[in-house]
Design an enzyme around this catalytic site. Sequence first.
Site, PDB file in Angstrom:
ATOM      1  CB  ALA A 212      -3.193   0.873  -2.133  1.00  0.00           C
ATOM      2  CE  LYS A 213      -7.229  -1.958   5.930  1.00  0.00           C
ATOM      3  NZ  LYS A 213      -8.657  -1.700   5.783  1.00  0.00           N
ATOM      4  CB  VAL A 214      -4.686   4.698   0.474  1.00  0.00           C
ATOM      5  CG1 VAL A 214      -4.162   5.857   0.585  1.00  0.00           C
ATOM      6  CG2 VAL A 214      -3.432   3.727  -0.027  1.00  0.00           C
TER       7      VAL A 214
ATOM      8  CB  SER B  39      -0.925   0.221   1.180  1.00  0.00           C
ATOM      9  OG  SER B  39      -1.759  -1.211   1.023  1.00  0.00           O
TER      10      SER B  39
END
Length: 296
Positions: free
Chosen positions: A153-155, A65
């Site tokens: 992505a863990k954004v 990420s």
Amino acid sequence: MQYYNQDTYIYLDGNFVKATDAGIDLFGQSLHYGYGAFEGLRAYSTHHGTRIFKAEEHFARLQRSCDAIDLPYHWNASVLIEKSYALLEVNNLRSAYIRPLVFSGSNMHLTSAKDAHIMIAAWEWGPYLGQNLLRVCTSKIQRPNPKSFRIEAKVSGQYINAILASSDAIKQGFDEALMLGQDGYIAQASSENLFIEKDFKLYTPPLDHVFPGITRQTVMELCKNLNIEVVEKKLTVQDVHEANSAFLCGTAAEIIGIKEVDGITYREDWEHTIGASIQRKYKKLVLEEENYEVII
Ligand code: PMP
């Protein structure tokens, strides 16, 4: 919900510090622009002691990420895992939700960060959506556009539409929202992946508009072991309405059945669905009541 008190420690850039003393930089891009990456892990109290489920996979995704948004990542996963266990210990937690967050320092420009910080917090948290079967609705708010953003992505900034969709659903009296992708097909819930059951098979949307959940992957592995067919297929709203049953999955929510979608109630008794079997298997897996190698 109180996430910390004066006795709570967090891990911050190599040290364990009191959460109340950590402070926050009000001039950082993470706060202003949502330029940060995070993870959500769960630690379970098992017969073998406290175990963080799939810790390596979560920290590997945290690194991916950060790479996806050009946020410097200079930590070693095994050190962070070790520190996460130590964090549970200093906070006297045997089971917990663990939240690492990588964030940037002072910078008001819209340019990539030159440096980044990491913090890890942990707190006791029951299943995120509770334990009762869910009433969900399809939301008017869509998932982020995969062409504007790396949606795998863990954004941080990516969660604004998830907040809007789930709060809108709750305001209407539902428990959670199902979101469509830009292609008009059902993608997932605000922060969980979706499986539906139809004619003794499970169906789940493919990854193009969907976040690649680690629990989604675990469900697929459990199904493989149980000889249950899983088909990755674009699903219409009608497919979801006409399914025999459905469930959501995620680290925070674990596996939770859906009772109704848009006011249409599934007729199948949840206890007799594939989802209910997977829910039981998942619990055994995270509690290490069955040997992972044997059941996967
Ligand atoms: N979708 C989104 C948008 C998420 O943020 C998450 C994690 N909370 C999930 C699905 C589930 O992912 P995982 O199973 O890896 O927790």
